[in-house]
Write a protein that holds these residues in place. Structure first.
Motif, PDB file in Angstrom:
ATOM      1  N   GLY A   8       0.820  -1.060   0.035  1.00 35.36           N
ATOM      2  CA  GLY A   8       0.141   0.232  -0.077  1.00 35.36           C
ATOM      3  C   GLY A   8       0.813   1.277   0.097  1.00 35.36           C
ATOM      4  N   GLN A   9       0.364   2.292   0.416  1.00 33.16           N
ATOM      5  CA  GLN A   9       0.783   3.575   0.329  1.00 33.16           C
ATOM      6  C   GLN A   9       1.623   3.841   1.674  1.00 33.16           C
ATOM      7  OE1 GLN A   9      -1.235   7.082  -1.027  1.00 33.16           O
ATOM      8  NE2 GLN A   9      -1.817   6.132  -2.970  1.00 33.16           N
ATOM      9  N   GLY A  10       1.456   2.961   2.686  1.00 32.55           N
ATOM     10  CA  GLY A  10       2.135   3.155   4.156  1.00 32.55           C
ATOM     11  C   GLY A  10       1.764   4.393   4.870  1.00 32.55           C
ATOM     12  N   THR A  11       2.474   4.847   5.733  1.00 35.67           N
ATOM     13  CA  THR A  11       2.273   5.913   6.736  1.00 35.67           C
ATOM     14  C   THR A  11       2.611   7.127   6.032  1.00 35.67           C
ATOM     15  OG1 THR A  11       3.040   4.393   8.588  1.00 35.67           O
ATOM     16  CG2 THR A  11       2.983   6.832   8.826  1.00 35.67           C
ATOM     17  N   SER A  12       1.622   8.091   6.162  1.00 34.19           N
ATOM     18  CA  SER A  12       1.807   9.462   5.377  1.00 34.19           C
ATOM     19  C   SER A  12       2.714  10.225   6.138  1.00 34.19           C
ATOM     20  CB  SER A  12       0.420  10.013   5.452  1.00 34.19           C
ATOM     21  OG  SER A  12       0.036  10.419   6.645  1.00 34.19           O
ATOM     22  N   LEU A  13       3.371  11.093   5.251  1.00 38.86           N
ATOM     23  CA  LEU A  13       4.193  12.122   5.774  1.00 38.86           C
ATOM     24  C   LEU A  13       3.464  13.123   6.814  1.00 38.86           C
ATOM     25  CD1 LEU A  13       6.837  13.788   5.474  1.00 38.86           C
ATOM     26  CD2 LEU A  13       5.421  15.280   3.598  1.00 38.86           C
ATOM     27  N   GLN A  14       2.260  13.569   6.687  1.00 39.82           N
ATOM     28  CA  GLN A  14       1.583  14.169   7.931  1.00 39.82           C
ATOM     29  C   GLN A  14       1.614  13.419   8.990  1.00 39.82           C
ATOM     30  OE1 GLN A  14       0.359  13.416   4.649  1.00 39.82           O
ATOM     31  NE2 GLN A  14       1.092  15.641   4.120  1.00 39.82           N
ATOM     32  N   GLN A  15       1.418  12.095   9.015  1.00 40.89           N
ATOM     33  CA  GLN A  15       1.509  11.404  10.332  1.00 40.89           C
ATOM     34  C   GLN A  15       2.828  11.490  10.883  1.00 40.89           C
ATOM     35  OE1 GLN A  15      -0.443   7.831   8.373  1.00 40.89           O
ATOM     36  NE2 GLN A  15      -0.970   7.391  10.345  1.00 40.89           N
ATOM     37  N   TRP A 184      10.103   3.717   7.326  1.00 41.61           N
ATOM     38  CA  TRP A 184       9.260   5.154   7.254  1.00 41.61           C
ATOM     39  C   TRP A 184       7.915   4.581   6.441  1.00 41.61           C
ATOM     40  CZ3 TRP A 184      10.788   8.599  10.269  1.00 41.61           C
ATOM     41  CH2 TRP A 184      12.246   8.663  10.415  1.00 41.61           C
ATOM     42  N   HIS A 185       7.775   3.513   5.821  1.00 45.64           N
ATOM     43  CA  HIS A 185       6.535   3.040   5.125  1.00 45.64           C
ATOM     44  C   HIS A 185       5.907   2.312   5.927  1.00 45.64           C
ATOM     45  CE1 HIS A 185       4.450   1.792   1.442  1.00 45.64           C
ATOM     46  NE2 HIS A 185       4.126   0.797   2.297  1.00 45.64           N
ATOM     47  N   TRP A 186       6.327   1.181   6.659  1.00 45.38           N
ATOM     48  CA  TRP A 186       5.399   0.329   7.483  1.00 45.38           C
ATOM     49  C   TRP A 186       5.264   0.806   8.846  1.00 45.38           C
ATOM     50  CZ3 TRP A 186       7.842  -1.701  11.649  1.00 45.38           C
ATOM     51  CH2 TRP A 186       9.288  -1.712  11.582  1.00 45.38           C
ATOM     52  N   ALA A 187       6.405   1.535   9.521  1.00 44.79           N
ATOM     53  CA  ALA A 187       6.015   1.793  10.880  1.00 44.79           C
ATOM     54  C   ALA A 187       5.181   2.987  11.201  1.00 44.79           C
ATOM     55  CB  ALA A 187       7.422   2.038  11.611  1.00 44.79           C
ATOM     56  N   THR A 188       4.593   3.069  12.488  1.00 46.23           N
ATOM     57  CA  THR A 188       3.762   4.058  12.957  1.00 46.23           C
ATOM     58  C   THR A 188       4.544   5.109  13.695  1.00 46.23           C
ATOM     59  OG1 THR A 188       3.060   2.836  14.792  1.00 46.23           O
ATOM     60  CG2 THR A 188       1.674   2.657  12.919  1.00 46.23           C
ATOM     61  N   PRO A 189       4.185   6.350  13.718  1.00 44.00           N
ATOM     62  CA  PRO A 189       4.990   7.620  14.338  1.00 44.00           C
ATOM     63  C   PRO A 189       5.508   7.099  15.932  1.00 44.00           C
ATOM     64  CG  PRO A 189       3.361   8.473  13.072  1.00 44.00           C
ATOM     65  CD  PRO A 189       2.937   6.928  12.959  1.00 44.00           C
ATOM     66  N   PRO A 237       5.773   9.179  -5.530  1.00 41.52           N
ATOM     67  CA  PRO A 237       5.800  10.622  -4.866  1.00 41.52           C
ATOM     68  C   PRO A 237       5.487  10.552  -3.355  1.00 41.52           C
ATOM     69  CG  PRO A 237       4.472  10.757  -6.947  1.00 41.52           C
ATOM     70  CD  PRO A 237       4.731   9.297  -6.613  1.00 41.52           C
ATOM     71  N   TYR A 238       4.535   9.553  -2.886  1.00 38.20           N
ATOM     72  CA  TYR A 238       4.427   9.550  -1.537  1.00 38.20           C
ATOM     73  C   TYR A 238       5.775   8.800  -0.750  1.00 38.20           C
ATOM     74  CZ  TYR A 238       2.691   4.873  -2.758  1.00 38.20           C
ATOM     75  OH  TYR A 238       2.488   3.790  -3.418  1.00 38.20           O
ATOM     76  N   VAL A 239       6.156   7.976  -1.314  1.00 32.37           N
ATOM     77  CA  VAL A 239       7.521   7.572  -0.863  1.00 32.37           C
ATOM     78  C   VAL A 239       8.845   8.561  -0.753  1.00 32.37           C
ATOM     79  CG1 VAL A 239       9.368   5.856  -1.205  1.00 32.37           C
ATOM     80  CG2 VAL A 239       6.895   5.145  -1.808  1.00 32.37           C
ATOM     81  N   LEU A 240       8.645   9.191  -1.546  1.00 33.65           N
ATOM     82  CA  LEU A 240       9.827  10.410  -1.765  1.00 33.65           C
ATOM     83  C   LEU A 240       9.842  11.318  -0.764  1.00 33.65           C
ATOM     84  CD1 LEU A 240      10.758  10.956  -5.498  1.00 33.65           C
ATOM     85  CD2 LEU A 240      11.864   9.581  -3.755  1.00 33.65           C
ATOM     86  N   ASP A 241       8.295  11.679  -0.468  1.00 32.04           N
ATOM     87  CA  ASP A 241       7.935  12.792   0.468  1.00 32.04           C
ATOM     88  C   ASP A 241       8.558  12.310   1.900  1.00 32.04           C
ATOM     89  OD1 ASP A 241       6.492  14.371  -1.245  1.00 32.04           O
ATOM     90  OD2 ASP A 241       4.689  13.444  -0.638  1.00 32.04           O
ATOM     91  N   ARG A 242       8.285  10.915   2.138  1.00 31.11           N
ATOM     92  CA  ARG A 242       8.648  10.389   3.516  1.00 31.11           C
ATOM     93  C   ARG A 242      10.319  10.758   3.505  1.00 31.11           C
ATOM     94  NH1 ARG A 242       4.537   6.232   2.974  1.00 31.11           N
ATOM     95  NH2 ARG A 242       6.034   5.109   1.851  1.00 31.11           N
ATOM     96  N   LEU A 243      11.167  10.307   2.621  1.00 23.56           N
ATOM     97  CA  LEU A 243      12.482  10.326   2.529  1.00 23.56           C
ATOM     98  C   LEU A 243      13.336  11.471   1.956  1.00 23.56           C
ATOM     99  CD1 LEU A 243      12.618   6.876   0.619  1.00 23.56           C
ATOM    100  CD2 LEU A 243      13.502   7.061   2.847  1.00 23.56           C
ATOM    101  N   LEU A 244      12.300  12.595   1.746  1.00 23.51           N
ATOM    102  CA  LEU A 244      13.077  13.890   1.585  1.00 23.51           C
ATOM    103  C   LEU A 244      12.742  15.072   2.759  1.00 23.51           C
ATOM    104  CD1 LEU A 244      12.821  13.809  -2.216  1.00 23.51           C
ATOM    105  CD2 LEU A 244      14.844  13.762  -0.823  1.00 23.51           C
TER     106      LEU A 244
END
Length: 252
Positions: A8-15, A184-189, A237-244
């Motif tokens: 899926g898309q995983g944990t969002s950047l906002q989270q 950053w994809h599968w973990a929760t904050p 894009p949502y993967v890059l958002d988390r990594l940048l």
């Protein structure tokens, strides 16, 4: 690690941006981890992990004149299974080329960078983990500081490379630090599975983030999927958002 957590898309950047753990995390000067005279050794499971996990860190070390060695464990040729647009034969050639261009975009001194390619099979690293550990060990010195993917990162290759690197460093007497990438994809904050007590932030300037983003866009194969094969881009894009984000995290 849980079975196949990268779905899926995983944990969002906002989270992640609302994470108390990240807000409270102590920052660290990367040059204190790699003192003058020491060499930084980056052990990357696939071409692109060195930029995604520590592209900012590499910029800081290079600017300070620290010696660098990159070990690319696999050629990343299994990123598009069943694709005719990105077959294994094409990826075997293009992915190391993309990695070289990304490193150039980071501003690394390519004429001084020592770069080893392990030639291990993408997605199959765990089957040769002991051999990989020996390979890494042969190229280490006791004063080296290794940076590699976390041994619980959620991707089989990342985890095997993390374990093999830690064992090689232990045998040589070198220091080994781990980097979260797919975490950053599968973990929760506030995920208790993440070793927050070992985590430190490396703060990045706007210029360093921009250069890292420019470097990431050298990985054209990973930014494109193959609709005919039902494959989405690996680096959506949502993967890059988390990594940048304006920092990188290292587990000490």
């Amino acid at each position: 690690m849980k079975t196949n957590p990268i779905v899926g898309q995983g944990t969002s950047l906002q989270q992640w941006q609302s994470s108390q753990h990240l807000a409270d995390m102590e920052s660290i000067n990367i040059l204190s981890l790699v003192p003058p005279g020491a060499r930084a050794v980056i052990v990357a499971p696939h071409p692109d992990d060195e930029v995604l996990g520590c592209g900012g860190l590499l910029q800081v070390l290079a600017a300070a004149g620290r010696s660098l060695q990159l070990i690319s464990v696999t050629d990343g040729s299994a990123s598009h299974p069943g694709s005719t647009r990105w077959p294994v034969e094409r990826l075997t050639v293009i992915r190391p080329q993309e990695s070289a261009e990304a490193l150039r975009r980071l501003g690394l001194p390519m004429h001084r960078l020592k770069w080893l390619r392990g030639g291990f099979s993408d997605t199959q690293v765990a089957a040769r983990e002991s051999e990989l550990s020996g390979f890494i060990e042969r190229h280490l010195h006791p004063t080296d500081v290794l940076f590699t993917t976390w041994s619980e990162d959620g991707h089989r290759d990342h985890e095997a490379v993390g374990r093999a690197s830690a064992e090689a460093a232990r045998r040589v007497g070198a220091t080994c630090h781990e980097l979260p990438v797919w975490t950053w994809h599968w973990a929760t904050p506030e995920d208790a599975l993440v070793p927050w007590q070992r985590a430190r932030k490396i703060l990045l300037s706007p210029a360093q983030i921009a250069r890292k983003r420019h470097a990431v866009h050298a990985f054209a194969s990973q930014l494109e999927g193959d609709p005919e094969a039902g494959l989405a881009p690996v680096l959506a894009p949502y993967v890059l958002d988390r990594l940048l984000q304006p920092f990188e995290v290292v587990f000490l």
